[in-house]
Scaffold this motif. Structure first.
Motif, mmCIF file in Angstrom:
data_model
loop_
_atom_site.group_PDB
_atom_site.id
_atom_site.type_symbol
_atom_site.label_atom_id
_atom_site.label_comp_id
_atom_site.label_asym_id
_atom_site.label_seq_id
_atom_site.Cartn_x
_atom_site.Cartn_y
_atom_site.Cartn_z
ATOM 1 N N ARG A 50 0.847 -1.208 0.000
ATOM 2 C CA ARG A 50 0.000 0.000 0.000
ATOM 3 C C ARG A 50 0.877 1.251 0.000
ATOM 4 O O ARG A 50 0.623 2.190 -0.778
ATOM 5 C CB ARG A 50 -0.906 -0.019 1.227
ATOM 6 C CG ARG A 50 -1.671 1.290 1.397
ATOM 7 C CD ARG A 50 -2.540 1.315 2.623
ATOM 8 N NE ARG A 50 -2.996 2.669 2.906
ATOM 9 C CZ ARG A 50 -3.846 2.996 3.849
ATOM 10 N NH1 ARG A 50 -4.384 2.048 4.610
ATOM 11 N NH2 ARG A 50 -4.196 4.256 4.039
ATOM 12 N N ALA A 51 1.891 1.265 0.846
ATOM 13 C CA ALA A 51 2.773 2.434 0.918
ATOM 14 C C ALA A 51 3.566 2.596 -0.371
ATOM 15 O O ALA A 51 3.741 3.714 -0.888
ATOM 16 C CB ALA A 51 3.713 2.292 2.115
ATOM 17 N N LEU A 52 4.043 1.479 -0.924
ATOM 18 C CA LEU A 52 4.865 1.552 -2.133
ATOM 19 C C LEU A 52 4.043 2.055 -3.318
ATOM 20 O O LEU A 52 4.523 2.865 -4.123
ATOM 21 C CB LEU A 52 5.446 0.161 -2.427
ATOM 22 C CG LEU A 52 6.733 0.088 -3.242
ATOM 23 C CD1 LEU A 52 7.825 0.940 -2.627
ATOM 24 C CD2 LEU A 52 7.197 -1.360 -3.351
ATOM 25 N N ARG A 53 2.801 1.610 -3.415
ATOM 26 C CA ARG A 53 1.935 2.101 -4.497
ATOM 27 C C ARG A 53 1.731 3.612 -4.386
ATOM 28 O O ARG A 53 1.755 4.332 -5.394
ATOM 29 C CB ARG A 53 0.583 1.395 -4.456
ATOM 30 C CG ARG A 53 0.590 -0.028 -4.969
ATOM 31 C CD ARG A 53 -0.829 -0.532 -5.220
ATOM 32 N NE ARG A 53 -0.849 -1.979 -5.361
ATOM 33 C CZ ARG A 53 -1.137 -2.815 -4.365
ATOM 34 N NH1 ARG A 53 -1.463 -2.332 -3.167
ATOM 35 N NH2 ARG A 53 -1.118 -4.117 -4.560
ATOM 36 N N ALA A 54 1.516 4.065 -3.162
ATOM 37 C CA ALA A 54 1.296 5.501 -2.964
ATOM 38 C C ALA A 54 2.522 6.299 -3.390
ATOM 39 O O ALA A 54 2.400 7.359 -4.020
ATOM 40 C CB ALA A 54 0.971 5.777 -1.497
ATOM 41 N N ARG A 65 4.863 5.264 -5.592
ATOM 42 C CA ARG A 65 5.100 5.126 -7.034
ATOM 43 C C ARG A 65 4.081 5.916 -7.855
ATOM 44 O O ARG A 65 4.382 6.373 -8.961
ATOM 45 C CB ARG A 65 5.023 3.646 -7.437
ATOM 46 C CG ARG A 65 6.096 2.766 -6.792
ATOM 47 C CD ARG A 65 7.482 3.087 -7.326
ATOM 48 N NE ARG A 65 8.484 2.203 -6.743
ATOM 49 C CZ ARG A 65 9.211 2.492 -5.682
ATOM 50 N NH1 ARG A 65 9.037 3.660 -5.065
ATOM 51 N NH2 ARG A 65 10.120 1.657 -5.227
ATOM 52 N N ASN A 66 2.859 6.068 -7.336
ATOM 53 C CA ASN A 66 1.804 6.749 -8.088
ATOM 54 C C ASN A 66 1.787 8.258 -7.859
ATOM 55 O O ASN A 66 1.010 8.973 -8.512
ATOM 56 C CB ASN A 66 0.432 6.175 -7.711
ATOM 57 C CG ASN A 66 0.292 4.721 -8.150
ATOM 58 O OD1 ASN A 66 0.924 4.295 -9.113
ATOM 59 N ND2 ASN A 66 -0.541 3.960 -7.446
ATOM 60 N N ALA A 67 2.605 8.749 -6.946
ATOM 61 C CA ALA A 67 2.643 10.193 -6.680
ATOM 62 C C ALA A 67 3.268 10.922 -7.865
ATOM 63 O O ALA A 67 4.142 10.379 -8.554
ATOM 64 C CB ALA A 67 3.445 10.465 -5.414
#
Length: 891
Positions: A854-858, A860-862
């Protein structure tokens, strides 16, 4: 966090089965610690935290046992429902749970070892070294077996490589909890004292929960030195002589033990790179190296002083029953002359107790050595050993053999093992740095800051040798040795550092062959350096002793784990042959990491799989990070580990073991070549694919790992992620581990096995070929900690279906072949204890992996120009620390 109930719901069945496989005593410890942690979470200032932890726990257990997409999606939904603050708290809760489960397992290991010592009929009670020695006597005869035993050497080298994810404050809290568990075992469950200890236990678990899990800043090299000193102070200083004593008893029998002189030589030597390894770490300066040597010497001299005092106070032997020898009387006179006031006072308190008198005066001399009192101090450890042996021989001649070979012998062993330096400090630098500095010296221009610092290192080594003895520092490792000139350059720089009239330090220059090409070139390099005058002169001074270091980490990153393993075996064969041809006493130094992708795994099985004559009674390896405290953090475990390693070193000398390795290497040479070619080709297909390096940085938390304050050493040699060449092997392995892929430990093996294609031949090789068996077992362990569904989620972050497919297909193929070769229905079916440990943790690691995703997606998608959300970044780092605790390794 609660313990699971045996109900009909799928969420607890898998977990309940794993728990039921535990021994009852360990299950009781896990239940107690988990229940107390649950109580701490209920009492926290965060309403609903315990319930949210339970929601995620039950969801991930359900997903672990139910492989349908729906079960996995439900666990993801639970994680997505948390606020960032709640996700942070839940990650910390699961991390605490892992620390407690790891503690319970270690506690059970210690309990089992102690129980075995009490079981008279336990088949291996004598220990691994005694069993191996008995085998040597049978195969070689008593005289040659004794000669082999006397040449035994085990040399662990502690490094500061940043692979210990938990803070020292966390480790200290865990040790206190372990102490309370031990206290609780000896008490009645219903007693008031037990209630008090349980109160201490829950208070300490609450402290563990409330202690910040992440370091606020990177530790300095000096802090790393002091952290490693804890292993010496708490364990090794006393564990090593206790181990010698146990082994001596096993070889001679309990009655003779402590009554006659020792049979077991003091075969352990401890090395350290902490404060000496400057390859890629600009924070390790010459000043740091001097400080590191001073800290180590302070620790060992303080320890020797305390032991000498204790021995002296207990030697209350009357001069009438235990008269002094002439040599002891002469020693006493000499000691009195050096320390008249103290001698007079001791004589008044201990009249006619010559051995006690002498020992207490020796303790004062050890103290003076520590405080640098030149009038009273010992010049070197040999001077102290001479005095101790005079006392020992006097006791023997007077008939006091138990006193001669009891605690006094322990002190002698400690001095023989540790000297006045504790650990032999080794310096390491990159060969390219040496080339640049020599070019500056030849230019005649003012020296750069780096060149000045490099020269100052050699002056620091001279200082350490003068103050603490030649053993205190003298090995100089050259990273990325490619030719003989790289080794000769060290002697040139040492001479330049002291000038034409100065005396350079005594140096043993050790090549480190790391890449595939360098490993293949190693024998030629060694042939060439032997004609260098300075190297040749040192060779004669040491009795033709040579040390060669082999790099497991970078070779694996260079050509893949399978090709690297086979190349390392071949290199060892050729270097051992070179040593034999040139009358060299060779020590191979294995640069192994804790993780399987860096040569990790059980050391004893690795030793027995080495080529004949490549060990030859001597085994040296690096120990780092979490491995140091896993192997040497508890005295019983440390003794057991060193006994197993020593036994394997001796067993490797047995003709039967050498024949097995020779025969297998010859029989399966074709299989090895096929595997090497296929695995390397498939590994290159992945890592040499266009855009692989940035893809790797996207689908794993590689970049974020560099933000963890693990150690003083930078994670990369350069700044770019466009190439893997500058990426250190530790974050390479660490990142794949965090993504639940563990690629560095297995990728290419499936292709290699399929290229061979003959299952009966491969199963036969597993039975007959130690190297192959060790490789397969290590890969099984690595794959058991992977998770296809979670791995797919990480790989999806990179938007490269071609590379993702390569990874997942190879994972499936490798798992299938390994399972068939081992036999059984699943990985680790032949290792039930390890299988139980993995199953016990996996659902809980899954919970932290989902939080990390969840943290990594946030992140990478920023948007690229957006500032990193500090709460998201903290959550990611918390999950990294937790997954490392759950999987019990990092890099």
């Amino acid at each position: 966090m609660s313990t699971p109930k045996n109900t009909s719901t799928g969420d607890v069945v898998g977990r309940h089965e794993a728990e039921q496989e535990m021994p009852a005593s360990m299950r009781g410890d896990v239940n107690l610690l988990a229940t107390l942690l649950g109580q701490v979470l209920r009492e926290s200032d965060s309403p609903g935290l315990f319930e949210d932890v339970e929601r995620l726990r039950t969801a991930t257990i359900a997903a672990y046992t139910d492989t349908t997409p729906e079960a996995f999606d439900r666990a993801v939904e639970v994680v997505e429902s948390f606020t960032l603050e709640r996700a942070d708290e839940v990650a910390r809760a699961f991390t605490c749970y892992f620390h407690l489960v790891n503690l319970a397992e270690e506690h059970h290991r210690v309990r089992s070892l102690r129980t075995r010592d009490l079981e008279v009929d336990f088949p291996h009670k004598r220990g691994a070294l005694a069993e191996a020695y008995a085998q040597l006597v049978e195969e070689l005869g008593p005289e040659e077996a004794s000669e082999k035993l006397q040449g035994l050497r085990f040399h662990p080298v502690f490094t500061a490589h940043p692979t210990e994810a938990r803070r020292r404050a966390i480790s200290t809290s865990i040790r206190r909890i372990s102490g309370f568990l031990t206290d609780l075992e000896s008490l009645s469950a219903a007693g008031t004292e037990a209630a008090r200890v349980k109160g201490n236990l829950i208070e300490e678990i609450d402290t563990l929960w409330r202690t910040a899990p992440l370091r606020a800043t990177k530790p300095t090299p000096e802090a790393e030195v002091r952290s490693v000193m804890a292993a010496f102070d708490d364990t090794l200083f006393t564990a090593v002589p206790n181990m010698y004593s146990r082994m001596d008893g096993a070889l001679k029998g309990d009655i003779e033990a402590g009554y006659t002189g020792p049979v077991v030589p003091p075969f352990v030597r401890v090395g350290s790179w902490v404060g000496g390894d400057r390859d890629g770490n600009p924070f390790v300066t010459a000043k740091v190296t001097r400080t590191a040597a001073g800290i180590a010497s302070e620790h060992v001299l303080r320890g020797l002083e305390q032991v000498a005092l204790r021995v002296g106070r207990n030697l209350t032997l009357d001069g009438e029953t235990t008269p002094a020898s002439d040599e002891l009387s002469a020693l006493l006179a000499s000691l009195r002359n050096k320390d008249e006031d103290a001698a007079t006072e001791i004589a008044m308190r201990s009249p006619n107790e010559p051995h006690r008198h002498a020992m207490l005066l020796i303790a004062r001399r050890v103290a003076a050595t520590r405080t640098r009192n030149a009038d009273l101090s010992y010049s070197d450890p040999e001077d102290l050993l001479s005095d101790l042996r005079i006392i020992q021989e006097s006791l023997v001649s007077a008939g006091a053999k138990r006193q001669a070979f009891g605690t006094l012998q322990h002190l002698i062993w400690q001095v023989e093992t540790y000297g006045f330096h504790l650990a032999e400090l080794e310096c390491r630098q990159h060969s390219e740095v040496h080339r640049r500095v020599l070019a500056e010296l030849e230019s005649g221009k003012p020296l750069s800051e780096q060149a000045t610092e490099v020269l100052e290192v050699f002056r620091a080594i001279s200082f350490i040798q003068d103050r603490y003895g030649k053993r205190a520092a003298g090995r100089y490792i050259v990273s990325f040795t490619t030719n003989a000139e790289d080794l000769a350059n060290v002697y040139k720089l040492a001479r330049a550092a002291v000038g034409p009239k100065g005396t350079p330090p005594v140096l043993d220059v050790v090549p480190l062959f790391e890449t595939f090409d360098d490993l293949q070139a190693a024998p030629g390099v060694m042939n060439e350096i032997m004609v260098d005058p300075l190297y040749a002169a040192r060779l004669e001074e040491t009795g033709r002793q040579v040390e060669v270091m082999l790099g497991y980490s970078d070779s694996s990153k260079d050509v893949g784990p399978v090709a690297a393993t086979l190349a390392l075996y071949e290199a060892q064969q050729k270097i051992a042959q070179w040593a034999d041809d040139n009358d060299i006493k060779l020590t191979l130094f294995h640069g192994r990491g804790g993780a399987l992708g860096r040569g990790g795994g059980p050391a004893n099985s690795a030793i027995l799989a080495q080529p004949p004559h490549s060990v030859d009674g001597r085994f040296k390896l690096t120990e780092q990070g979490e491995v140091i405290f896993a192997r040497y953090g508890d005295p019983e475990i440390a003794i057991r580990h060193m006994d197993q390693v020593a036994g394997a070193i001796l067993q490797a000398l047995a003709p039967s073991n050498e024949k097995r390795n020779w025969d297998a290497a010859a029989k399966y040479a074709g299989v090895a070549q096929t595997m090497e070619d296929a695995s390397r080709a498939h590994f290159f297909e992945l890592v040499k694919a266009p855009g692989f390096a940035p893809w790797f940085a996207t689908v794993t938390p590689m970049e974020e790992i560099g933000m963890l304050a693990l150690g003083s050493r930078p994670a990369r040699r350069g700044l770019s992620v466009e190439s893997l060449e500058d990426l250190r092997a530790i974050p390479w392995v660490f990142a794949w581990t965090q993504a639940r892929i563990n690629l560095a430990g297995w990728f290419g093996l499936g292709a290699a096995l399929e290229a061979v294609g003959d299952l009966p031949i491969l199963q036969e090789a597993y039975r007959e070929w130690p190297l192959f068996r060790t490789m397969i077992d290590n890969v099984a362990m690595s794959l058991a900690k992977t998770d296809d569904r979670i791995a797919s989620e990480y790989l999806a972050l990179g938007d490269r279906e071609d590379l993702s497919a390569l990874v997942l297909n190879e994972m499936d193929r490798t798992r299938s072949w390994v399972t068939k070769i081992i036999g059984g229905e699943e990985l680790l079916s032949n290792k039930p204890v390890l299988s139980r440990a993995v199953k016990l943790r996996s659902p809980y690691v899954d919970a932290l992996s989902l939080i990390q995703l969840r943290a990594l997606r946030a992140l990478r998608n920023a948007p690229q120009d957006a500032e990193t959300d500090p709460e998201v970044q903290r959550l990611l780092l918390l999950s990294v620390s937790g997954v490392a605790a759950g999987l019990q390794n990092t890099g």
